[in-house]
Design a protein around this motif. Sequence first.
Motif, PDB file in Angstrom:
ATOM      1  N   CYS A  30      73.902  37.771  16.528  1.00 34.22           N
ATOM      2  CA  CYS A  30      75.040  37.212  16.152  1.00 34.22           C
ATOM      3  C   CYS A  30      75.320  35.831  17.027  1.00 34.22           C
ATOM      4  CB  CYS A  30      76.330  38.231  16.543  1.00 34.22           C
ATOM      5  SG  CYS A  30      76.737  38.444  18.206  1.00 34.22           S
ATOM      6  N   THR A 127      69.965  43.366  14.297  1.00 31.52           N
ATOM      7  CA  THR A 127      71.543  43.330  13.555  1.00 31.52           C
ATOM      8  C   THR A 127      71.978  41.878  13.686  1.00 31.52           C
ATOM      9  OG1 THR A 127      72.631  43.828  15.651  1.00 31.52           O
ATOM     10  CG2 THR A 127      72.200  45.645  14.517  1.00 31.52           C
ATOM     11  N   THR A 129      71.727  39.580  11.659  1.00 28.18           N
ATOM     12  CA  THR A 129      70.742  38.481  11.270  1.00 28.18           C
ATOM     13  C   THR A 129      71.296  37.388  10.362  1.00 28.18           C
ATOM     14  OG1 THR A 129      69.454  39.544   9.577  1.00 28.18           O
ATOM     15  CG2 THR A 129      68.778  39.803  11.836  1.00 28.18           C
ATOM     16  N   GLY A 130      72.281  37.675   9.623  1.00 35.66           N
ATOM     17  CA  GLY A 130      73.111  36.994   8.623  1.00 35.66           C
ATOM     18  C   GLY A 130      73.791  35.864   9.457  1.00 35.66           C
ATOM     19  N   ASP A 131      73.895  35.801  10.737  1.00 35.03           N
ATOM     20  CA  ASP A 131      74.415  34.757  11.369  1.00 35.03           C
ATOM     21  C   ASP A 131      73.473  33.471  11.673  1.00 35.03           C
ATOM     22  OD1 ASP A 131      76.914  35.853  11.483  1.00 35.03           O
ATOM     23  OD2 ASP A 131      77.000  36.211  13.692  1.00 35.03           O
ATOM     24  N   ALA A 135      66.526  33.541   8.745  1.00 31.23           N
ATOM     25  CA  ALA A 135      65.941  34.486   9.429  1.00 31.23           C
ATOM     26  C   ALA A 135      64.483  34.962   8.985  1.00 31.23           C
ATOM     27  CB  ALA A 135      66.973  35.923   9.185  1.00 31.23           C
ATOM     28  N   ASN A 144      65.823  44.209   9.601  1.00 35.75           N
ATOM     29  CA  ASN A 144      66.447  43.028   9.979  1.00 35.75           C
ATOM     30  C   ASN A 144      67.648  42.960   9.289  1.00 35.75           C
ATOM     31  OD1 ASN A 144      64.492  41.847  11.870  1.00 35.75           O
ATOM     32  ND2 ASN A 144      63.325  41.200  10.216  1.00 35.75           N
ATOM     33  N   ARG A 146      71.304  42.182   8.174  1.00 34.38           N
ATOM     34  CA  ARG A 146      72.411  40.987   8.210  1.00 34.38           C
ATOM     35  C   ARG A 146      73.474  41.310   8.999  1.00 34.38           C
ATOM     36  NH1 ARG A 146      72.195  36.668   5.283  1.00 34.38           N
ATOM     37  NH2 ARG A 146      74.444  36.721   4.820  1.00 34.38           N
ATOM     38  N   ASN A 147      74.215  42.544   8.890  1.00 27.82           N
ATOM     39  CA  ASN A 147      75.254  43.006   9.587  1.00 27.82           C
ATOM     40  C   ASN A 147      74.602  44.244  10.339  1.00 27.82           C
ATOM     41  OD1 ASN A 147      77.221  40.758   8.496  1.00 27.82           O
ATOM     42  ND2 ASN A 147      76.706  41.913   6.690  1.00 27.82           N
TER      43      ASN A 147
END
Length: 178
Positions: A30, A127, A129-131, A135, A144, A146-147
Motif C-alpha cells: 500500500c 496485499t 498491489t493495486g496501489d 504490479a 498478489n 489488489r486489496n
Amino acid sequence: MSSSQSLACACGRFNLLVQGDPITSVECHCDSCRAAGARLGKLPCARSMLGPQGGTRFVLYRKDRVRFTAGADQLREFRLSPGAGSRRVLASCCNTPVFLEFKGGHWLSLYAGLWPDGTLPLLEMRTMTGDLADASFLPDDVPNLRNQSVSFFAKLMKAWIAMGFRSPAIDVKGEIRA
C-alpha cells in the motif's frame, strides 16, 4: 498451537515474545507502508522496512499472543499524519521497526525484521498491489492481491472471535518524527 518465539530489536534492549501460530504472513504494497518505509528508513541506524520489491513484510499476531518482555519503555510511535488511524511503532534505542497497529485492531502486524535469519514464517500473500502503478514485476510465488481478500478478513475475524471480540490497548509513550 506452536511454541513461543523470542524476538528482539537490533541492539537487544527491546524484546518480545510471540506465542502460537500467526494469523497470517503478508507483504503489503500500500501507499502508506511504502511512504512510511521510505521516511523511517532515513532514521539513524534504521533497518529497512521495505523488501526487494518495495513491499513491507509483516507477520500478524493476535494482541493477546504478543508480550513485551524487556525494553517496552523504548517504544515510540510514528504516524504518517497527526490524525492517522494507524501507527507504526519502533524501538527508539536503535530505530528497529516493531509493529504496525490499526486503531481498534485486535492484532499487531509485526515487522519481519524482528525474526532471526531462517525463522520468519513463510509468505502467504501480497496485499494492496493495486496501489502500485505496475504490479507486473512481482513474482507469482504467492497470490498478489489488489486489496485484501475475503480469506484475509476471515482470518482476522476468526482471531477476533477467539479473543472474545476484545481489542486490547497497547500503551506507547512518545513519538518519532521522520
